[in-house]
Write a protein that holds these residues in place. Structure first.
Motif: not given
Length: 273
Positions: A1-5, A19-23, A35-40, A61-68
């Protein structure tokens, strides 16, 4: 789990939760299930339509989202709200307990920053770095060196720097969440949202100067800029170029951030003893 989306502004793109993913579906292309679990961390460039359920998915999933956006860099952050994430909050408070402790923290922060500045200078000019290392250097000396090396229009520099700041904030927040530190309890950025995250980003700032300098050196024709009533803006292609450079250096910057957080824990233990 070390991917930036990365989600960027684009026509005819549909992003939905499954479910636990996005399309992610784009006209004329096969859909991608992520899958959200592979995104950090998630970086959103520009005006992207995102449902609330996607924001809550990553928060779960404790994943921060930054909007730029193109004008000001990071404009919003989505963080998980979990009282168990800042397990070390009471220990962190020792930093602000006395003026002496604040002074110790500030000295630690500035020393860490200087070490990284010197390392970046070595990569840009061994002669200057040797001179600065032997004679010592001030913050003004470093800033002067960067500006002389860059020779860049200040407003264009700021436009690129804002994007890199957004990318780096997501990374630092993720590392603080993993360490279960309160990301708001900073000193240089005291009483500001994400104060500790911004303190750490300040320490690493020279790494981002390096990326900005390289961006301009590799793109001297200014093809990634447009100008409108808001001033100089980085194009979508330019934002992706910045992101690609950041990804190429991501592992090293993450390890550096981890070392700084480890050093912070040592400092907190020393102040508490």
């Amino acid at each position: 789990m070390d991917k930036t989306l990365y989600l960027s502004e684009k026509k005819q793109v549909d992003i939905t939760r499954d479910g636990p993913s996005i399309w992610v579906r784009e006209d004329g292309k096969a859909g991608r299930r992520i899958p959200a679990r592979i995104v950090d961390k998630v970086i959103v460039f520009g005006n992207v339509k995102i449902a609330t359920e996607i924001i809550t998915l990553f928060a779960d999933h404790n994943v921060p989202m930054v909007f730029i956006n193109k004008k000001r860099g990071e404009t919003a952050v989505s963080m998980p709200h979990n009282n168990h994430l800042d397990n070390h909050y009471d220990e962190q408070k020792v930093i602000l307990k006395t003026e002496e402790n604040i002074g110790v923290y500030s000295a630690w922060m500035n020393n860490q920053r200087k070490e990284i500045q010197l390392d970046v200078m070595k990569r840009l000019s061994i002669n200057v770095a040797s001179c600065f290392r032997d004679s010592g250097f001030s913050e003004q000396d470093y800033q002067g060196f960067v500006m002389r090396t860059a020779w860049i229009h200040e407003k264009k520099w700021k436009a690129v720097d804002n994007i890199i700041n957004g990318l780096s904030l997501g990374m630092v927040l993720r590392k603080l969440i993993e360490a279960k530190l309160d990301p708001h309890l900073g000193v240089l950025h005291r009483r500001q949202n994400y104060g500790l995250a911004m303190d750490i980003r300040y320490i690493i700032d020279a790494e981002f100067d390096m990326q900005t300098i390289q961006f301009f050196k590799d793109n001297p024709d200014g093809k990634y800029f447009i100008r409108n009533v808001d001033g100089w803006l980085v194009t979508r292609e330019g934002m992706l170029d910045v992101a690609k450079r950041y990804e190429n250096r991501k592992q090293a910057i993450q390890e550096l951030t981890g070392q700084i957080i480890d050093s912070l824990f040592v400092l907190i233990r020393r102040l508490r003893s």
